[in-house]
Scaffold this motif. Structure first.
Motif, PDB file in Angstrom:
ATOM      1  N   THR A 173      29.718  32.076  21.013  1.00 46.84           N
ATOM      2  CA  THR A 173      29.353  32.256  22.413  1.00 46.84           C
ATOM      3  C   THR A 173      28.537  33.518  22.639  1.00 46.84           C
ATOM      4  O   THR A 173      27.896  33.658  23.683  1.00 46.84           O
ATOM      5  N   GLN A 174      28.570  34.444  21.697  1.00 51.18           N
ATOM      6  CA  GLN A 174      27.764  35.649  21.850  1.00 51.18           C
ATOM      7  C   GLN A 174      26.449  35.536  21.095  1.00 51.18           C
ATOM      8  O   GLN A 174      25.380  35.757  21.648  1.00 51.18           O
ATOM      9  N   GLY A 175      26.514  35.163  19.815  1.00 54.45           N
ATOM     10  CA  GLY A 175      25.328  35.260  18.976  1.00 54.45           C
ATOM     11  C   GLY A 175      24.372  34.096  19.049  1.00 54.45           C
ATOM     12  O   GLY A 175      23.155  34.280  18.972  1.00 54.45           O
ATOM     13  N   LEU A 176      24.877  32.863  19.200  1.00 48.60           N
ATOM     14  CA  LEU A 176      24.016  31.688  19.090  1.00 48.60           C
ATOM     15  C   LEU A 176      22.919  31.652  20.150  1.00 48.60           C
ATOM     16  O   LEU A 176      21.744  31.449  19.817  1.00 48.60           O
ATOM     17  N   PRO A 177      23.211  31.839  21.446  1.00 54.04           N
ATOM     18  CA  PRO A 177      22.123  31.828  22.433  1.00 54.04           C
ATOM     19  C   PRO A 177      21.114  32.947  22.225  1.00 54.04           C
ATOM     20  O   PRO A 177      19.915  32.765  22.449  1.00 54.04           O
ATOM     21  N   LEU A 178      21.592  34.112  21.796  1.00 55.60           N
ATOM     22  CA  LEU A 178      20.679  35.228  21.583  1.00 55.60           C
ATOM     23  C   LEU A 178      19.772  34.983  20.383  1.00 55.60           C
ATOM     24  O   LEU A 178      18.601  35.372  20.384  1.00 55.60           O
ATOM     25  N   LEU A 179      20.297  34.321  19.352  1.00 57.02           N
ATOM     26  CA  LEU A 179      19.460  33.971  18.207  1.00 57.02           C
ATOM     27  C   LEU A 179      18.347  33.012  18.618  1.00 57.02           C
ATOM     28  O   LEU A 179      17.208  33.118  18.147  1.00 57.02           O
ATOM     29  N   ALA A 180      18.681  32.054  19.495  1.00 60.41           N
ATOM     30  CA  ALA A 180      17.658  31.126  19.975  1.00 60.41           C
ATOM     31  C   ALA A 180      16.581  31.866  20.761  1.00 60.41           C
ATOM     32  O   ALA A 180      15.382  31.577  20.631  1.00 60.41           O
ATOM     33  N   LEU A 181      16.984  32.830  21.583  1.00 62.94           N
ATOM     34  CA  LEU A 181      16.014  33.601  22.356  1.00 62.94           C
ATOM     35  C   LEU A 181      15.143  34.456  21.446  1.00 62.94           C
ATOM     36  O   LEU A 181      13.923  34.539  21.631  1.00 62.94           O
ATOM     37  N   GLU A 182      15.747  35.081  20.444  1.00 57.42           N
ATOM     38  CA  GLU A 182      14.960  35.878  19.503  1.00 57.42           C
ATOM     39  C   GLU A 182      13.953  35.006  18.755  1.00 57.42           C
ATOM     40  O   GLU A 182      12.803  35.407  18.539  1.00 57.42           O
ATOM     41  N   HIS A 183      14.389  33.808  18.365  1.00 48.85           N
ATOM     42  CA  HIS A 183      13.474  32.896  17.679  1.00 48.85           C
ATOM     43  C   HIS A 183      12.302  32.522  18.580  1.00 48.85           C
ATOM     44  O   HIS A 183      11.144  32.453  18.135  1.00 48.85           O
ATOM     45  N   ALA A 184      12.583  32.275  19.864  1.00 51.69           N
ATOM     46  CA  ALA A 184      11.508  31.927  20.797  1.00 51.69           C
ATOM     47  C   ALA A 184      10.530  33.085  20.964  1.00 51.69           C
ATOM     48  O   ALA A 184       9.308  32.888  20.998  1.00 51.69           O
ATOM     49  N   LEU A 185      11.051  34.299  21.066  1.00 50.75           N
ATOM     50  CA  LEU A 185      10.179  35.464  21.234  1.00 50.75           C
ATOM     51  C   LEU A 185       9.281  35.666  20.019  1.00 50.75           C
ATOM     52  O   LEU A 185       8.089  35.974  20.142  1.00 50.75           O
ATOM     53  N   LEU A 186       9.842  35.481  18.831  1.00 48.68           N
ATOM     54  CA  LEU A 186       9.063  35.681  17.614  1.00 48.68           C
ATOM     55  C   LEU A 186       8.054  34.558  17.390  1.00 48.68           C
ATOM     56  O   LEU A 186       6.909  34.797  17.005  1.00 48.68           O
ATOM     57  N   SER A 187       8.475  33.301  17.628  1.00 47.90           N
ATOM     58  CA  SER A 187       7.597  32.170  17.324  1.00 47.90           C
ATOM     59  C   SER A 187       6.432  32.047  18.293  1.00 47.90           C
ATOM     60  O   SER A 187       5.387  31.490  17.956  1.00 47.90           O
TER      61      SER A 187
END
Length: 235
Positions: A173-187
């Protein structure tokens, strides 16, 4: 009734059983009628049922014993049998066949325990005039052989394209949504100072979506320029 007499005839005799049954509400049958029923040839329906039951058992076994009535009916029709769904249900009960019931679906969104005071920058108007103006985020689950895996993804409202995602075997609940956001920012390169970008998610209690959308930029470093481009909303 014939099956009942067959089961107990050696102990009580046919005549005694028929006399007892005739005095009850179970029904009436004479010993002569019983013997006539035993010598009567098998009906066409019984013969067809026997053939269909064997076919049902074969198809059920070929599909790992997981098919229920609906899928078994479709499979029988595909195999060329003219059979109704109710008939499939009746014969499956007679053969002791049943499908595998799915377990309870996992809950991916839970109401937050306290009210969210951050402003709603979208106000239910999910429209954008250009790419990277509005991103919407969500979490879902995918059924796999060993259970479930969870997917957080971010969609660009204008292009309808998934710009970021993350997968996990458990619901972080903490890491998974933030990982998706980081991936979007990088890609997408949005971390390089893209202006006017709003990241919108629901009001669930999943930690990653319940924190500021600017938060991962401070964690990872190297994306500080993107802080000004993100709207201060994460609902």
């Amino acid at each position: 009734m014939i099956a009942f007499i067959d089961e107990h005839r050696d102990r009580f005799g046919v005549e005694a059983i028929c006399r007892t049954l005739s005095a009850t509400a179970c029904g009436f049958i004479t010993s002569r009628a019983y013997r006539a029923a035993k010598t009567r040839p098998t009906s066409a329906r019984a013969l067809r049922d026997a053939i269909l039951i064997e076919e049902l058992r074969r198809i059920h076994a070929e599909n790992y014993g997981v098919y229920g009535v609906r899928k078994m009916h479709h499979a029988m029709v595909r195999a060329g049998w003219q059979i109704g769904r109710d008939q499939v249900a009746r014969l499956m009960r007679a053969a002791g066949l049943q499908g595998v019931r799915r377990g309870r679906k996992p809950i991916t969104t839970r109401p937050a325990g306290e009210p969210d005071t951050r402003p709603d920058l979208v106000e239910r108007r999910f429209a954008a005039e250009r790419p990277h103006q509005l991103w919407v985020a969500d979490i879902t689950y995918v059924r796999i052989l060993t259970g479930f895996c969870y997917v957080a993804f971010i969609t660009d409202v204008f292009t309808r394209r998934i710009v970021g995602w993350a997968v996990s075997a458990i619901l972080h609940t903490q890491g998974l949504p933030l990982l998706a956001l980081e991936h979007a920012l990088l890609s997408t390169g949005a971390s390089r100072g893209r202006q006017g970008l709003v990241h919108h998610s629901d009001r669930g209690a999943q930690g990653g979506f319940n924190r500021s959308s600017q938060h991962p930029l401070g964690i990872t470093g190297g994306m500080g320029d993107g802080k000004q481009g993100l709207g201060e909303e994460d609902q």
